[in-house]
Design a protein around this motif. Structure first.
Motif, PDB file in Angstrom:
ATOM      1  N   ARG A   1       2.553  76.907  70.053  1.00 36.29           N
ATOM      2  CA  ARG A   1       3.838  76.875  70.749  1.00 36.29           C
ATOM      3  C   ARG A   1       4.690  75.711  70.243  1.00 36.29           C
ATOM      4  O   ARG A   1       5.881  75.878  69.935  1.00 36.29           O
ATOM      5  CB  ARG A   1       3.613  76.742  72.258  1.00 36.29           C
TER       6      ARG A   1
ATOM      7  N   VAL B   1       6.016  76.430  66.647  1.00 36.30           N
ATOM      8  CA  VAL B   1       7.126  77.391  66.592  1.00 36.30           C
ATOM      9  C   VAL B   1       8.440  76.756  67.024  1.00 36.30           C
ATOM     10  O   VAL B   1       9.483  76.954  66.392  1.00 36.30           O
ATOM     11  CB  VAL B   1       6.822  78.626  67.469  1.00 36.30           C
ATOM     12  N   LEU B   2       8.407  75.971  68.090  1.00 39.35           N
ATOM     13  CA  LEU B   2       9.640  75.366  68.597  1.00 39.35           C
ATOM     14  C   LEU B   2      10.256  74.394  67.575  1.00 39.35           C
ATOM     15  O   LEU B   2      11.471  74.345  67.405  1.00 39.35           O
ATOM     16  CB  LEU B   2       9.370  74.643  69.918  1.00 39.35           C
TER      17      LEU B   2
ATOM     18  N   TYR C   1      11.491  76.535  64.359  1.00 37.12           N
ATOM     19  CA  TYR C   1      12.730  77.280  64.573  1.00 37.12           C
ATOM     20  C   TYR C   1      13.953  76.392  64.382  1.00 37.12           C
ATOM     21  O   TYR C   1      14.933  76.795  63.739  1.00 37.12           O
ATOM     22  CB  TYR C   1      12.757  77.900  65.967  1.00 37.12           C
TER      23      TYR C   1
ATOM     24  N   LEU D   1      11.050  83.907  63.768  1.00 39.97           N
ATOM     25  CA  LEU D   1      10.778  82.764  64.630  1.00 39.97           C
ATOM     26  C   LEU D   1      11.481  82.922  65.975  1.00 39.97           C
ATOM     27  O   LEU D   1      10.912  82.624  67.027  1.00 39.97           O
ATOM     28  CB  LEU D   1      11.229  81.472  63.957  1.00 39.97           C
TER      29      LEU D   1
ATOM     30  N   ARG E   1      10.227  82.435  69.618  1.00 40.17           N
ATOM     31  CA  ARG E   1      10.713  81.206  70.239  1.00 40.17           C
ATOM     32  C   ARG E   1      11.432  81.457  71.560  1.00 40.17           C
ATOM     33  O   ARG E   1      11.219  80.739  72.547  1.00 40.17           O
ATOM     34  CB  ARG E   1      11.635  80.483  69.261  1.00 40.17           C
TER      35      ARG E   1
ATOM     36  N   ALA F   1      10.214  79.712  74.944  1.00 40.45           N
ATOM     37  CA  ALA F   1      11.023  78.623  75.489  1.00 40.45           C
ATOM     38  C   ALA F   1      11.780  79.010  76.747  1.00 40.45           C
ATOM     39  O   ALA F   1      11.979  78.193  77.650  1.00 40.45           O
ATOM     40  CB  ALA F   1      12.017  78.136  74.430  1.00 40.45           C
TER      41      ALA F   1
END
Length: 208
Positions: free
Chosen positions: A85, A88-89, A92, A115, A119, A123
């Motif tokens: 997690r 990915v954040l 991106y 992504l 994302r 999120a």
């Protein structure tokens, strides 16, 4: 031994086991400094180190889920999901900057889309593109089945509500042990599969 020492040992082990991937990340970081600006090098460094640790943990994860004690309690899956997690954040935001500066680079644009598909649900607990769908369809929400946290998707679910209740379904890649997310793609109108390791390899391939 301090927790920091344990973390340093983990990074050292991962860097040794995935030394070629680490070298590729060094190349990518230099490339990013030129293409996105040197201020993004710190984020890129964090992304690289999280990825190297993840590759180690994903490998151990695969050994666990393929072993005889599949039903035993383990923290490995939790660590893989937690680090994935975070990865990915960060990834991106870096790719978003690249996409703004290199609007004609289809490789970057495609990676940004993949992504974003992961994302946004991670999120915001929403389906990527749901806002645009609403505007185009008079406020109507996508006719997608969503699942409550902790429930079995085979037996329960509700229509997507766009209220922060949407959760991503996940699986484990049977080749790498990485997390495979299954976001809903409103363009193709079907669930797609996005593997964390594939995203990482696509990011590494950006450096020409």
């Amino acid at each position: 031994m301090r927790a920091t020492d344990h973390l340093s040992s983990i990074l050292a082990k991962a860097s040794e086991n995935f030394s070629e991937d680490y070298k590729r990340w060094v190349k990518v970081m230099h490339w990013l400094g030129t293409e996105a600006g040197i201020a993004h090098l710190q984020a890129a460094s964090s992304l690289a180190h999280i990825d190297i640790i993840l590759r180690q943990v994903e490998t151990e994860h695969l050994e666990e889920v393929s072993g005889p004690d599949l039903n035993s309690m383990s923290y490995t899956t939790m660590f893989v999901e937690m680090l994935s997690r975070s990865w990915v954040l960060i990834a991106y935001e870096i790719v978003r900057v690249l996409a703004d500066r290199k609007r004609d680079d289809r490789q970057i644009i495609e990676l940004k889309k993949r992504l974003a598909a992961v994302r946004i649900p991670l999120a915001k607990a929403e389906i990527e593109g749901a806002d645009r769908f609403q505007k185009r369809n008079g406020g109507r929400l996508p006719p997608v089945l969503s699942y409550p946290m902790g429930e079995d998707p085979r037996i329960s679910g509700w229509t997507y509500a766009h209220d922060g209740s949407h959760t991503l379904q996940t699986a484990v890649c049977n080749h790498t042990g990485a997390i495979v997310w299954r976001p809903f793609d409103l363009v193709s109108k079907q669930e797609i599969e996005v593997c964390r390791r594939d995203l990482s390899d696509e990011f590494l391939n950006l450096a020409k």
